[in-house]
Design a protein around this motif. Structure first.
Motif, PDB file in Angstrom:
ATOM      1  N   GLU A  46      49.053  33.698  47.453  1.00  0.00           N
ATOM      2  CA  GLU A  46      50.039  33.844  46.461  1.00  0.00           C
ATOM      3  C   GLU A  46      50.345  32.550  45.561  1.00  0.00           C
ATOM      4  O   GLU A  46      50.592  32.664  44.329  1.00  0.00           O
ATOM      5  N   LYS A  47      50.048  31.729  46.100  1.00  0.00           N
ATOM      6  CA  LYS A  47      50.550  30.206  45.478  1.00  0.00           C
ATOM      7  C   LYS A  47      49.370  29.975  44.241  1.00  0.00           C
ATOM      8  O   LYS A  47      49.742  29.502  43.469  1.00  0.00           O
ATOM      9  N   ALA A  48      48.123  30.312  44.926  1.00  0.00           N
ATOM     10  CA  ALA A  48      46.870  30.226  43.849  1.00  0.00           C
ATOM     11  C   ALA A  48      47.154  31.308  42.687  1.00  0.00           C
ATOM     12  O   ALA A  48      46.968  30.745  41.592  1.00  0.00           O
ATOM     13  N   GLU A  49      47.416  32.419  42.903  1.00  0.00           N
ATOM     14  CA  GLU A  49      47.726  33.292  41.990  1.00  0.00           C
ATOM     15  C   GLU A  49      48.614  33.131  40.952  1.00  0.00           C
ATOM     16  O   GLU A  49      48.567  33.517  39.732  1.00  0.00           O
ATOM     17  N   TRP A  50      49.836  32.442  41.410  1.00  0.00           N
ATOM     18  CA  TRP A  50      50.962  32.360  40.619  1.00  0.00           C
ATOM     19  C   TRP A  50      50.842  30.938  39.896  1.00  0.00           C
ATOM     20  O   TRP A  50      51.414  30.900  38.598  1.00  0.00           O
ATOM     21  N   GLU A  51      50.183  29.867  40.591  1.00  0.00           N
ATOM     22  CA  GLU A  51      50.294  28.656  40.041  1.00  0.00           C
ATOM     23  C   GLU A  51      49.084  28.462  39.023  1.00  0.00           C
ATOM     24  O   GLU A  51      49.101  27.637  37.959  1.00  0.00           O
ATOM     25  N   ILE A  52      47.942  29.102  39.616  1.00  0.00           N
ATOM     26  CA  ILE A  52      46.698  28.712  38.691  1.00  0.00           C
ATOM     27  C   ILE A  52      46.726  29.997  37.679  1.00  0.00           C
ATOM     28  O   ILE A  52      46.442  29.693  36.242  1.00  0.00           O
ATOM     29  N   GLY A  53      47.137  31.174  38.004  1.00  0.00           N
ATOM     30  CA  GLY A  53      47.313  32.145  37.101  1.00  0.00           C
ATOM     31  C   GLY A  53      46.076  33.507  37.243  1.00  0.00           C
ATOM     32  O   GLY A  53      44.906  33.154  36.839  1.00  0.00           O
ATOM     33  N   VAL A  54      46.679  34.408  37.903  1.00  0.00           N
ATOM     34  CA  VAL A  54      45.896  35.602  37.934  1.00  0.00           C
ATOM     35  C   VAL A  54      46.367  36.773  37.396  1.00  0.00           C
ATOM     36  O   VAL A  54      47.412  37.258  37.473  1.00  0.00           O
ATOM     37  N   SER A  55      45.288  37.680  36.554  1.00  0.00           N
ATOM     38  CA  SER A  55      45.872  39.002  36.193  1.00  0.00           C
ATOM     39  C   SER A  55      45.069  40.036  36.679  1.00  0.00           C
ATOM     40  O   SER A  55      44.272  39.658  37.401  1.00  0.00           O
ATOM     41  N   GLY A  56      45.626  41.075  36.603  1.00  0.00           N
ATOM     42  CA  GLY A  56      44.855  42.186  37.198  1.00  0.00           C
ATOM     43  C   GLY A  56      46.054  43.072  37.906  1.00  0.00           C
ATOM     44  O   GLY A  56      47.147  42.993  37.594  1.00  0.00           O
ATOM     45  N   ASP A  57      45.385  44.257  38.425  1.00  0.00           N
ATOM     46  CA  ASP A  57      46.465  45.335  39.312  1.00  0.00           C
ATOM     47  C   ASP A  57      45.399  45.883  40.277  1.00  0.00           C
ATOM     48  O   ASP A  57      44.476  46.572  40.101  1.00  0.00           O
ATOM     49  N   VAL A  58      45.887  45.242  41.562  1.00  0.00           N
ATOM     50  CA  VAL A  58      45.007  45.629  42.912  1.00  0.00           C
ATOM     51  C   VAL A  58      45.927  46.737  43.535  1.00  0.00           C
ATOM     52  O   VAL A  58      45.446  46.917  44.815  1.00  0.00           O
ATOM     53  N   SER A  59      47.126  47.355  42.921  1.00  0.00           N
ATOM     54  CA  SER A  59      47.855  48.136  43.528  1.00  0.00           C
ATOM     55  C   SER A  59      47.146  49.660  44.144  1.00  0.00           C
ATOM     56  O   SER A  59      47.455  50.214  45.067  1.00  0.00           O
ATOM     57  N   GLY A  60      45.915  49.849  43.512  1.00  0.00           N
ATOM     58  CA  GLY A  60      45.199  50.942  43.501  1.00  0.00           C
ATOM     59  C   GLY A  60      43.946  50.657  44.635  1.00  0.00           C
ATOM     60  O   GLY A  60      43.262  51.748  44.858  1.00  0.00           O
ATOM     61  N   ASP A  61      44.172  49.693  45.461  1.00  0.00           N
ATOM     62  CA  ASP A  61      43.238  49.365  46.421  1.00  0.00           C
ATOM     63  C   ASP A  61      43.912  49.580  47.754  1.00  0.00           C
ATOM     64  O   ASP A  61      44.500  48.522  48.192  1.00  0.00           O
ATOM     65  N   PRO A  62      43.550  50.609  48.498  1.00  0.00           N
ATOM     66  CA  PRO A  62      44.025  51.032  49.575  1.00  0.00           C
ATOM     67  C   PRO A  62      43.429  49.948  50.677  1.00  0.00           C
ATOM     68  O   PRO A  62      43.999  50.087  51.930  1.00  0.00           O
ATOM     69  N   PHE A  63      42.408  49.438  50.580  1.00  0.00           N
ATOM     70  CA  PHE A  63      41.811  48.587  51.670  1.00  0.00           C
ATOM     71  C   PHE A  63      42.361  47.040  51.742  1.00  0.00           C
ATOM     72  O   PHE A  63      41.978  46.195  52.443  1.00  0.00           O
TER      73      PHE A  63
END
Length: 553
Positions: free
Chosen positions: A150-167
């Motif tokens: 989570e820290k990497a995603e917010w501090e470095i910066g990640v875009s996308g949408d993984v809400s549709g990945d049930p796995f």
């Protein structure tokens, strides 16, 4: 020549080292960050099909340089050859500030929880995956890394949408940026996936889809993977944690510096690093702690070159595990030819994925994420995607390229490899680099079960393409030689037992109090995804711990 002592010297300014350096600098430590390459800009890579970090026909723009940086490769028949960085088998990763994060495609995957417990998941079900392999559980779990993902995603910066990945594994927060709007390929493949009952979603990317952290959004050009971003919308360590750490006044970055060895005292602990600067002068940087972050091949090489009376076979190598278990990803998939035009010239190209086959495949110990590919520049198209039934030259070749260039979709994925003890990095007894330091010698093979899994994944990619409307499909199959490449991993394995690993669960070398290896070298297995976000998460975790519990001047 000795220099003033610092709290820590970090070797390697790629995906991991700068994160550790930033954590320490923010905690008030005095840190020196050594990088073998330069601090490059987009101007160093002029949108050339033949010279970018994905195509070395005319050399790599972001290093290493062709002269003075050889390696030795041993093939499956035991034949050895000396190779330059641009030659097949070198297993290059960029040598520059930011390392591979300057020019990568920037997929930002978390590993699956089962990727950290491969023995627990598969030992009883798939025993042939464990024959002549070193497949094991990690000493840490997905839950241990989740806060740092989570820290990497917010501090470095990640875009996308993984809400549709049930796995996917559990997560506390969504990604900080939405995905880029879908491409034509995305729309076609999404319909095909749903026809098969699969679960497509937008790929997480270390790329600004909207303005973020003071930098603009992606302008969607075609020169993305293999190139530095012209508008600085692709997020790597060179434009995030390094500037932030330097702004504290506690971090000094030294470029074009090549580490020779880690200096050791009579008790086996590090006292600093000996390195050559750009002019060939030898320096000694004293430090309380040494952090090695050079990538799986060069980190192992540096430990093996760091010998003393206590470590005659190299630092951390008392039980012959340094350099072992070299692995990467076996990419297989399929190319599909469509009647309609599918190419809309919107970068970065890759945008849609499925994770239905990452685990739970009948009779197989693992699998892979599957995704469409980044935009193919013309030379990449004719050299890697062409229909095998079409001649490689002449009128038929030209007609095919004119007709098919905008009508082909590639789908592929990184098969999680079964590690083997004999795939390894050692020191070559004869070949030296330009400073006289023994170079890496790479040898080994892919485990037979890796080939089984990768064949399965190629067939699943072909199914997806046919369901999406492809009128002709051909497979991309795996080779059997040693694997490493840009996703190289495993050579300084993390574990609780010093007899079967090199570092502990916090990345500290077992035999020492103050040497850490923090990069993909410590991966026990390499997951079924691009590994960079896991590398970053491990770096945040190790750096935070060292800053909290290490001794500071």
């Amino acid at each position: 020549m000795p220099l003033p002592k610092v709290d820590a010297v970090v070797i390697g300014a790629g995906a991991a080292g700068p994160i550790v350096a930033k954590e320490l600098a923010f905690a008030g430590w005095r840190v020196v960050l050594l990088e073998k390459g330069r601090w490059n800009t987009p101007a160093d890579c002029r949108k050339d099909d033949l010279r970018n970090q994905r195509n070395a026909t005319l050399g790599y723009p972001f290093g290493p340089e062709e002269e003075g940086n050889p390696r030795v490769i041993v093939d499956l028949n035991g034949r050895e050859r000396v190779v330059r960085p641009s030659e097949p088998g070198y297993n290059n990763n960029a040598f520059c500030v930011g390392g591979g994060t300057l020019s990568y495609g920037a997929m930002a995957w978390r590993f699956h929880p089962n990727d950290f417990r491969m023995r627990s998941t598969y030992a009883a079900k798939i025993p042939r995956a464990f024959e002549n392999s070193t497949l094991e559980d990690w000493p840490i779990s997905y839950d241990d890394l989740e806060p740092y993902y989570e820290k990497a995603e917010w501090e470095i910066g990640v875009s996308g949408d993984v809400s549709g990945d049930p796995f996917k594994g559990p997560r506390r927060r969504p990604l900080p940026m939405p995905p880029l709007p879908p491409t034509r390929e995305h729309e076609i493949l999404e319909k095909g996936a749903r026809r098969l009952g699969l679960h497509p979603f937008s790929i997480p990317m270390l790329r600004n889809s909207v303005p973020y952290n003071g930098r603009p959004a992606c302008m969607r050009c075609r020169w993305c993977v293999g190139f530095a971003c012209e508008v600085d919308a692709k997020n790597g360590t060179q434009n995030t944690v390094i500037p932030a750490a330097m702004a504290t006044g506690n971090l000094e970055l030294r470029t074009e510096c090549s580490a020779r060895e880690i200096l050791l005292d009579g008790k086996g602990n590090a006292t600093g690093v000996a390195y050559f600067d750009w002019d060939g002068r030898l320096w000694e940087q004293p430090a309380r702690y040494v952090v090695v972050s050079c990538g799986a091949i060069e980190s192992a090489r540096l430990l093996l070159n760091s010998r003393s009376r206590l470590y005659p076979q190299g630092l951390g190598n008392r039980f012959d595990w340094v350099g072992r278990n070299l692995q990467g990803h076996t990419y297989t998939g399929a190319n599909g030819l469509f009647d309609e035009i599918v190419y809309d010239d919107l970068g970065p190209g890759a945008s849609i994925a499925i994770c239905d086959y990452v685990h739970g495949n009948p009779g197989l110990a693992g699998g892979a994420m599957l995704a469409n590919e980044f935009i193919r520049l013309p030379y990449q198209f004719v050299s890697g995607i062409r229909d095998p039934d079409v001649p490689r030259w002449g009128r038929a070749h030209k007609d095919f390229v004119r007709r098919a260039y905008r009508r082909i979709i590639p789908v592929q994925g990184p098969t999680q490899e079964i590690p083997v003890f004999d795939s390894r990095v050692t020191l070559d007894p004869r070949v030296r680099d330009k400073f006289g330091i023994p170079v890496a010698r790479i040898s080994g093979y892919r485990h037979p079960h890796t080939i089984e899994i990768s064949e399965f994944m190629a067939e699943r990619a072909a199914e997806w393409l046919r369901a999406s409307g492809a009128v002709k499909v051909w497979l991309r199959r795996a080779g059997r030689g040693v694997s490493a490449g840009q996703h190289q991993a495993g050579t300084c394995r993390m574990g609780n037992d010093p007899k079967t690993s090199v570092v502990d669960a916090w990345c500290r070398v077992h035999d020492t109090d103050n040497v850490y290896v923090v990069d993909s070298s410590v991966h026990v297995t390499n997951g079924a995804y691009n590994p960079v976000l896991t590398i970053m998460a491990i770096a945040y975790r190790a750096g935070e711990r060292l800053a909290r519990e290490g001794r500071r001047a």
